[in-house]
Each structure stands twice: as C-alpha cells, then as structure tokens.
Design an enzyme around this catalytic site. Structure first.
Site, PDB file in Angstrom:
ATOM      1  N   ASP A 226       1.477  -8.548  -1.155  1.00 65.42           N
ATOM      2  CA  ASP A 226       1.761  -7.304  -0.150  1.00 65.42           C
ATOM      3  C   ASP A 226       2.594  -6.429  -0.985  1.00 65.42           C
ATOM      4  OD1 ASP A 226       2.395  -5.655   2.228  1.00 65.42           O
ATOM      5  OD2 ASP A 226       4.106  -6.462   2.216  1.00 65.42           O
TER       6      ASP A 226
ATOM      7  N   ASP B  83       4.856  -3.131   0.231  1.00 59.25           N
ATOM      8  CA  ASP B  83       6.190  -2.609   0.667  1.00 59.25           C
ATOM      9  C   ASP B  83       6.982  -3.602   1.153  1.00 59.25           C
ATOM     10  OD1 ASP B  83       5.051   0.306   2.294  1.00 59.25           O
ATOM     11  OD2 ASP B  83       4.064  -0.810   0.641  1.00 59.25           O
TER      12      ASP B  83
ATOM     13  N   GLU C 103       9.705   0.493   2.303  1.00 66.46           N
ATOM     14  CA  GLU C 103       8.502   0.702   3.131  1.00 66.46           C
ATOM     15  C   GLU C 103       8.039   2.079   3.007  1.00 66.46           C
ATOM     16  OE1 GLU C 103       6.933  -1.444   5.174  1.00 66.46           O
ATOM     17  OE2 GLU C 103       8.095  -3.297   4.617  1.00 66.46           O
TER      18      GLU C 103
ATOM     19  N   ARG D  47       2.520   5.569  13.695  1.00 63.81           N
ATOM     20  CA  ARG D  47       3.392   6.143  12.547  1.00 63.81           C
ATOM     21  C   ARG D  47       2.821   6.996  11.781  1.00 63.81           C
ATOM     22  NH1 ARG D  47       5.430   0.548  10.088  1.00 63.81           N
ATOM     23  NH2 ARG D  47       3.029   0.029  10.804  1.00 63.81           N
TER      24      ARG D  47
ATOM     25  N   SER E  65      -2.301  -4.356   0.794  1.00 59.61           N
ATOM     26  CA  SER E  65      -1.157  -3.821   1.316  1.00 59.61           C
ATOM     27  C   SER E  65      -1.793  -3.080   2.727  1.00 59.61           C
ATOM     28  CB  SER E  65      -0.620  -2.733   0.272  1.00 59.61           C
ATOM     29  OG  SER E  65       0.520  -2.092   1.039  1.00 59.61           O
ATOM     30  N   GLY E  66      -0.817  -3.128   3.525  1.00 59.70           N
ATOM     31  CA  GLY E  66      -0.908  -2.079   4.771  1.00 59.70           C
ATOM     32  C   GLY E  66      -0.263  -0.697   4.215  1.00 59.70           C
TER      33      GLY E  66
ATOM     34  N   LYS F 288      -6.578  -8.357   5.324  1.00 57.45           N
ATOM     35  CA  LYS F 288      -5.849  -8.848   4.186  1.00 57.45           C
ATOM     36  C   LYS F 288      -6.353 -10.520   4.019  1.00 57.45           C
ATOM     37  CE  LYS F 288      -1.588  -6.584   4.183  1.00 57.45           C
ATOM     38  NZ  LYS F 288       0.287  -6.718   4.091  1.00 57.45           N
TER      39      LYS F 288
ATOM     40  N   ASP G 264       5.984 -10.418   3.339  1.00 58.99           N
ATOM     41  CA  ASP G 264       7.437 -10.306   4.230  1.00 58.99           C
ATOM     42  C   ASP G 264       7.049 -10.075   5.492  1.00 58.99           C
ATOM     43  OD1 ASP G 264       8.559  -7.208   4.726  1.00 58.99           O
ATOM     44  OD2 ASP G 264       6.766  -7.548   3.621  1.00 58.99           O
TER      45      ASP G 264
ATOM     46  N   ASN H 244       2.346  -9.030   9.436  1.00 56.09           N
ATOM     47  CA  ASN H 244       0.615  -8.901   9.246  1.00 56.09           C
ATOM     48  C   ASN H 244       0.463  -9.479   7.964  1.00 56.09           C
ATOM     49  OD1 ASN H 244       2.293  -6.941   7.832  1.00 56.09           O
ATOM     50  ND2 ASN H 244       0.549  -5.708   7.243  1.00 56.09           N
TER      51      ASN H 244
END
Length: 410
Positions: A195, A197, A204, A240, A283-284, A328, A351, A354
């Site tokens: 991941d 962030d 983030e 967001r 990554s999201g 992912k 972390d 997700n």
C-alpha cells in the site's frame, strides 16, 4: 553392537577445532547423527551426537578426544544415549516447525522470558535461538532494530490463541512478534506489494490534497473512519474525492515534493532489489504520487487511481476502475501470475481495512502500523519499528542484506 554418545564441548573458539575433533572420530569410523554449534563473544558451545560402530571402540575414541580437548583447553562432557531415547528424539524432529521473530529497538531479558513462556505453554519446544540483527553498540542509536529468531517445534492445540497471546504481550512490551510456519516458502518469497499512503509514505495523500482545497477536516474524518473499517472504501473514496473538485493541478507537484518516506522504506526497497525481489505499489491513492515513488525507489509495478483533471483543475472524479480492497487482491494475483510465482511467494504490506483482502491472499501479509481492527485481523504486524524490519520476517540476517547492497552497488 554400536554405541550412541552425545559429546558437548565448550571453551574459547579458535580456527580448526571442528576439523581436529572430527578428524579424531574419523580414525574410528564414527557416524554423525546430529551436529551443531554456537559462538557467543568468541566462546564456543559445540555438540555432536555420534554412533560408534563397535562398543569396544568407544573407550579409545573417548580417550583420544579427552586428551586432545584438554590440550586445547576445552571442556568436554560425554553422555551415553539409549536407542529408545534416540528414536523418541528423532520422531519429535518430524513435528511441525515454526519461527517466532522478536523485533524491538533493544532486546531485553524480560521479552525473551515472556516469549519463551508462551511457546512452552502451547507445547512448543525451542530448537534454536539466533540473533539476525547486528550486535548492538553500547552507545544507543536512534531507529535501530534488534531481532532474535526462535526456531520452535511441536503441535500447538490452538493457533489462534497462540497468536493472540503473542499480540497481547507485544502490545504490553512495545515490541513486535511474528509467528509463522517454517515452510519452504519463507525464504523463497519473490514479490512484495505495498500500500502507499501511511505505509510507504507517512501521509494520506487525499488528506494533503484536502488541506490545499480547504476541506481538510471533512476529508480527514472520512479517511479515518474508512481506515478503521467503519465505512465502505469505494463509497467513502467517492465522497472525499468530490470535495476536491476545482483544486488546481499545480498543487500535486508541491505535495509530491514534501511527502516523507516511512522509516526504513528506502532501505527495504534497496535491499529487496539487491536480493532480486520484484516490488509493486497497490494503492487506493493516486497514480501521480505512486509514479513519483516509483521513480525515486525503482518500484516495478504501480496500480493506483487516476485523478481526473480538466483544464488544469481536479474534477472530483477518477478515470477507470477504483483500486479498492477487492481490486488490490486481484492485482496481487495478476502480478504473481505474470511473474510465474505462487501466492505463497508474495509478501503484502498495508495499514488500512482496504488492505486486508490482499494481506490474506499473500503468503506473508503484514499489517504495518495499522489500526487495531486491521492489526487483529492480519496474521502478522509491525507496529514499533520501520518497514525494513520485514527483512527479518523473511529470515535474512543484517550481514546478508548489507552484503547484497554492497554487491549491487559495484
């Protein structure tokens, strides 16, 4: 009739001792059943279990060894072993073997006492203890890592309770403890997926964008709830993202320039590359920042969300499929297939909630400085140290990774 004898030797270490001792045994056609040694601060502890072909020959073998070891100023002890004792011991070697890794800034006696008490309570016997990290300086240094690895054997009745016990004392003592099966895959991983962030970087990115857009508090609150698993990632991500509409494109470069790498990230990636591993960011977050890291670290694969921009402004949407938890896990499998490796050879690090799907898919899933829900759900976690502590979970010694870096730099 043959005789079984356990020989234990201790004293000051010096070159050639193994050759001298086994050379004497070789004159009597002695068979080696087991052998091992450890050297701590130049002090040797050496053990060997032997089968002497004819019982009548045991006296001359022991006599010659005793005279030579005395001349070398070494202490020796001989213990006869029955056939039944040997067979019981050999049968026990067939039980499952596990690795317990203790990670801390400093290794303290209490930590080893409590870890070994848990292994004993769950019916596991310690075969071997090794220090994987370098010997510490007597002058404390920041961000150091100390690692001790226990090889244990047995059949625990309840693995989940065992893991829970380790997690409990890890929190109490502010250390990290990993428990994993000692399989062929443990030192045969080939791909590490991260991941981004709050894993590779200490931020983030969507929160950083929100600060620039003047909606920092709103977005940060949604982010926190999503990372704890209280909100669906895709839905919260869309909410967001919509708040960022109209943000100037020039802000992206400013944010990328100030992003701080997580402790140990650069050392870990350099070491993995030197050791022949492939790496990926799943990554999201956003591709712009993932590409920035790819360029800086030499990451092999990058999959993230493409931030849509029109006329120099963020539209509040992304182009293409959202990279959420499910995606992912799919990407992990796709990259593994492309690299022609099994999922057991993949390490996944993340972390947030997700990240759990990809952590569960990997042979070694590591929750890094994660929220409590994620930490409890993942099989392994690192909370007190930097990302490079992962090298010890794979089983590498500090000397091995340093040697790999030196060779790669030539």
């Amino acid at each position: 009739m043959s005789e079984l004898v356990l020989i234990n030797v201790s004293g000051r270490d010096k070159p050639g001792l193994t050759s001298e001792i086994t050379g004497i045994m070789g004159q009597y056609d002695v068979r080696i059943l087991d052998i091992g040694q450890a050297v701590i601060h130049d002090h040797l502890t050496w053990g060997i279990l032997v089968e002497i072909p004819d019982e009548s020959k045991s006296s001359p073998v022991i006599r010659d060894l005793l005279f030579r070891l005395h001349a070398l100023d070494l202490q020796v002890r001989f213990a006869p072993i029955t056939v039944e004792e040997y067979e019981d011991w050999a049968e026990a070697r067939n039980r499952a073997c596990y690795i317990v890794t203790l990670l801390s800034r400093d290794i303290k006696a209490e930590q080893i006492a409590r870890v070994s008490a848990i292994t004993a309570r769950h019916g596991l016997n310690i075969d071997n203890i090794s220090r994987l990290s370098a010997r510490p300086s007597l002058n404390p240094a920041e961000n150091r890592i100390a690692c001790v690895e226990f090889s244990v054997r047995g059949t625990p009745s309840d693995l989940e309770t065992l893991r829970s016990d380790f997690l409990h004392i890890a929190g109490e003592m502010n250390v990290d403890i990993a428990f994993q099966e000692d399989s062929i895959f443990r030192r045969n991983r080939r791909l590490v997926v991260f991941d981004m962030d709050s894993t590779l970087i200490e931020a983030e990115v969507i929160d950083e964008l929100a600060l620039e857009a003047g909606v920092g508090e709103q977005v940060a609150e949604i982010t926190e709830r999503a990372m704890r698993g209280e909100l669906d990632f895709s839905q919260s991500f869309a909410e967001r993202l919509a708040l960022l509409k109209g943000l100037d494109e020039s802000v992206l470069e400013q944010i990328a320039a100030r992003l701080r790498m997580t402790e140990g990230a650069e050392h870990l990636i350099r070491s993995l590359k030197a050791l022949g591993y492939r790496t990926a960011i799943l990554s999201g977050g956003f591709t712009y920042f993932a590409r920035h890291l790819q360029s800086k670290l030499g990451i092999d694969y990058v999959y993230a969300n493409e931030l849509a921009i029109e006329n120099g402004k963020v539209t509040g949407e992304v182009s293409g499929q959202i990279v959420d938890g499910k995606r992912k896990a799919e990407l992990l499998q796709e990259i593994a297939e492309k690299e022609h490796i099994s999922r057991e050879q993949v390490i996944a690090v993340g972390d947030g909630a997700n990240d759990l799907p990809m952590l569960s898919q990997a042979g070694l899933g590591v929750a890094f400085r994660a929220k409590p829900l994620v930490k409890e759900s993942a099989r392994h976690s690192i909370s007190t140290l930097g990302l490079d502590a992962i090298l010890y979970l794979i089983g590498f010694r500090e000397s091995e990774t340093n040697q790999g870096l030196e060779q790669a730099g030539r």
